[in-house]
Design a protein around this motif. Structure first.
Motif, PDB file in Angstrom:
ATOM      1  N   GLY A   1       0.817  -1.211   0.000  1.00 18.54           N
ATOM      2  CA  GLY A   1       0.000   0.000   0.000  1.00 18.54           C
ATOM      3  C   GLY A   1       0.846   1.254   0.000  1.00 18.54           C
ATOM      4  N   PHE A   2       1.941   1.248   0.770  1.00 19.12           N
ATOM      5  CA  PHE A   2       2.845   2.394   0.777  1.00 19.12           C
ATOM      6  C   PHE A   2       3.498   2.575  -0.586  1.00 19.12           C
ATOM      7  CE2 PHE A   2       7.130   4.073   1.311  1.00 19.12           C
ATOM      8  CZ  PHE A   2       6.869   5.289   1.939  1.00 19.12           C
ATOM      9  N   THR A   3       3.884   1.469  -1.226  1.00 17.78           N
ATOM     10  CA  THR A   3       4.494   1.551  -2.557  1.00 17.78           C
ATOM     11  C   THR A   3       3.519   2.158  -3.565  1.00 17.78           C
ATOM     12  OG1 THR A   3       5.847  -0.404  -2.076  1.00 17.78           O
ATOM     13  CG2 THR A   3       5.604   0.223  -4.389  1.00 17.78           C
ATOM     14  N   ILE A   4       2.259   1.766  -3.489  1.00 21.61           N
ATOM     15  CA  ILE A   4       1.249   2.297  -4.415  1.00 21.61           C
ATOM     16  C   ILE A   4       1.057   3.793  -4.208  1.00 21.61           C
ATOM     17  CG2 ILE A   4      -1.196   2.224  -5.018  1.00 21.61           C
ATOM     18  CD1 ILE A   4      -1.164  -0.768  -4.410  1.00 21.61           C
ATOM     19  N   ILE A   5       0.942   4.213  -2.941  1.00 18.76           N
ATOM     20  CA  ILE A   5       0.732   5.642  -2.659  1.00 18.76           C
ATOM     21  C   ILE A   5       1.943   6.462  -3.075  1.00 18.76           C
ATOM     22  CG2 ILE A   5       0.419   7.321  -0.799  1.00 18.76           C
ATOM     23  CD1 ILE A   5      -1.236   5.261   0.675  1.00 18.76           C
ATOM     24  N   GLY A   6       3.151   5.942  -2.772  1.00 21.67           N
ATOM     25  CA  GLY A   6       4.356   6.692  -3.096  1.00 21.67           C
ATOM     26  C   GLY A   6       4.658   6.791  -4.572  1.00 21.67           C
ATOM     27  N   SER A   7       4.106   5.887  -5.381  1.00 22.46           N
ATOM     28  CA  SER A   7       4.421   5.871  -6.812  1.00 22.46           C
ATOM     29  C   SER A   7       3.435   6.673  -7.659  1.00 22.46           C
ATOM     30  CB  SER A   7       4.448   4.427  -7.323  1.00 22.46           C
ATOM     31  OG  SER A   7       3.168   3.831  -7.190  1.00 22.46           O
ATOM     32  N   ILE A   8       2.388   7.175  -7.049  1.00 14.92           N
ATOM     33  CA  ILE A   8       1.352   7.869  -7.829  1.00 14.92           C
ATOM     34  C   ILE A   8       1.908   9.120  -8.501  1.00 14.92           C
ATOM     35  CG2 ILE A   8      -0.820   9.143  -7.641  1.00 14.92           C
ATOM     36  CD1 ILE A   8      -1.709   7.176  -5.534  1.00 14.92           C
ATOM     37  N   ALA A   9       2.734   9.874  -7.774  1.00 16.66           N
ATOM     38  CA  ALA A   9       3.245  11.134  -8.317  1.00 16.66           C
ATOM     39  C   ALA A   9       4.572  10.977  -9.040  1.00 16.66           C
ATOM     40  CB  ALA A   9       3.398  12.152  -7.178  1.00 16.66           C
ATOM     41  N   GLU A  10       5.083   9.772  -9.182  1.00 15.72           N
ATOM     42  CA  GLU A  10       6.382   9.559  -9.804  1.00 15.72           C
ATOM     43  C   GLU A  10       6.234   9.210 -11.280  1.00 15.72           C
ATOM     44  OE1 GLU A  10       8.386   6.565  -7.624  1.00 15.72           O
ATOM     45  OE2 GLU A  10       8.591   7.771  -5.796  1.00 15.72           O
TER      46      GLU A  10
END
Length: 385
Positions: free
Chosen positions: A274-283
């Motif tokens: 879940g953290f990976t998904i949230i952190g990758s949204i703006a990348e």
């Protein structure tokens, strides 16, 4: 041995790791596969230790989630192997139930066949989902290369983050190693799904036996039955009820440790993904990361839900035995016959259930707790990052 309830896909998975009874060189097969699995997991953790950098926490958590999922599959297989004698007893009991069904009326066979077909469909769906998640995760790296992100062979990345003590970027060694990693991920995902499918198969078998027992309780208590035949019939049904209880206890002993590992691991893994998904949204390249992570998240969440759902389903089914006795025509029977029926009701009040390490019962409430805990930890990580 022929256990009709076990689907072909689950049986193939058990044969692949050498757990299926009567398999030639089963022990050799088991140790060979587990050695390869242990080596692959070791290199995953070496990568985590060598790249432990808080400033690049997204990459660290991505590698950690895969390593934890692989470790969970490794320990699940060890637990299943250490209790293979119980598993063999379960298969023998299932085989005996099918033999008894063939000797009885067609309605009994119809109930068991219906549940067997449902278990086969569930097994195929679960194995397909896990295999698709593994393929999507590993194939995303090849997609990045083909898109031109890493055109230089010296900086090519393997599909699964592993740290080797030798050079891996030269062709064709890189391609061979990437293919081996793909097989490694797919085999773990399929075997984990096989273990989850097996518990669904066993629970559906128990539920079918309970449905048959409930119907026969209503039949034996029919107002046209003779007193002597009622007592003899109830004695037979009590024996079958005890077989159901014994079968359920064997499932509990087989899956108790596996369920505990599932609870602990899924909480951490769902938090990491879940953290990976949230952190990758703006990348940049968020689409590829979201694709591989979202399917992986669905597969992991589905694992936790399956264990909790089957525990809740088994508990509800076991309580329905007492309801069936109460719904029968017990008020038309003698006091002696009612006392026998009362013992059946009392025994059914003790629910059949599956626990996570004899600590907590598997239920939908437990699944909610896992989801809440993983969301809480994910929020803390996101705030820190």
């Amino acid at each position: 041995m022929r256990a009709t309830f076990i689907s072909t896909s689950v049986e193939l998975g058990l044969r692949f790791v050498g757990i299926w009874p009567g398999l030639p060189y089963g022990t050799v097969t088991w140790y060979a596969y587990m050695t390869g699995l242990m080596v692959g997991t070791y290199f995953e953790y070496v990568y985590i230790f060598h790249h432990f950098d808080i400033s690049n926490i997204s990459n660290l958590i991505d590698a950690l989630s895969i390593a934890l999922a692989g470790s969970l599959g490794f320990f699940k297989l060890i637990s299943l192997w250490s209790r293979r004698r119980i598993f063999y007893d379960i298969l023998l009991a299932m085989d005996q139930d099918w033999s008894d069904a063939l000797a009885r009326d067609r309605s009994v066979l119809s109930v068991m066949s219906s549940n067997a077909n449902l278990s086969r469909r569930c097994s195929n769906v679960l194995i397909s989902i896990n295999t698709t998640a593994a393929i999507c995760y590993t194939a995303s790296s090849f997609t990045r290369h083909s898109a031109g992100e890493n055109l230089n062979d010296s900086v090519r990345l393997l599909p699964v983050k592993m740290q080797f003590p030798f050079e891996v970027h030269a062709s064709p060694f890189f391609e061979l190693l990437a293919t081996a990693q793909l097989f490694h991920m797919v085999s773990i995902a399929a075997l984990v799904a096989m273990i989850n499918s097996l518990i669904i198969t066993l629970i559906l078998h128990v539920s079918g036996q309970i449905d048959i027992l409930r119907r026969e309780l209503l039949t034996v208590c029919d107002e046209h039955s003779q007193s002597g035949s009622i007592i003899a019939g109830i004695r037979l049904l009590i024996t079958r009820h005890q077989r159901i209880i014994t079968f359920s206890d064997n499932i509990e002993e087989l899956y108790s440790e596996i369920a505990l590992m599932q609870f602990l691991s899924n909480t951490v893994v769902m938090c990491c993904i879940g953290f990976t998904i949230i952190g990758s949204i703006a990348e940049d390249g968020a689409t590829i990361v979201l694709l591989k992570s979202a399917i992986f998240y669905i597969a992991v969440t589905l694992e936790a839900f399956i264990f909790c759902f089957v525990g809740e389903y088994l508990s509800a089914k076991s309580k329905s035995i007492g309801d069936a006795v109460y719904e029968s025509l017990w008020y038309n029977k003698t006091a002696a016959e009612c006392r026998i029926l009362l013992f059946v009701i009392l025994r059914s009040q003790k629910r059949l259930t599956i626990t996570a390490g004899n600590v907590v019962d598997l239920s939908l409430e437990g699944f909610t707790s896992v989801m809440k805990a993983s969301a809480s930890y994910m929020s803390v990580l996101h705030a820190m990052y």
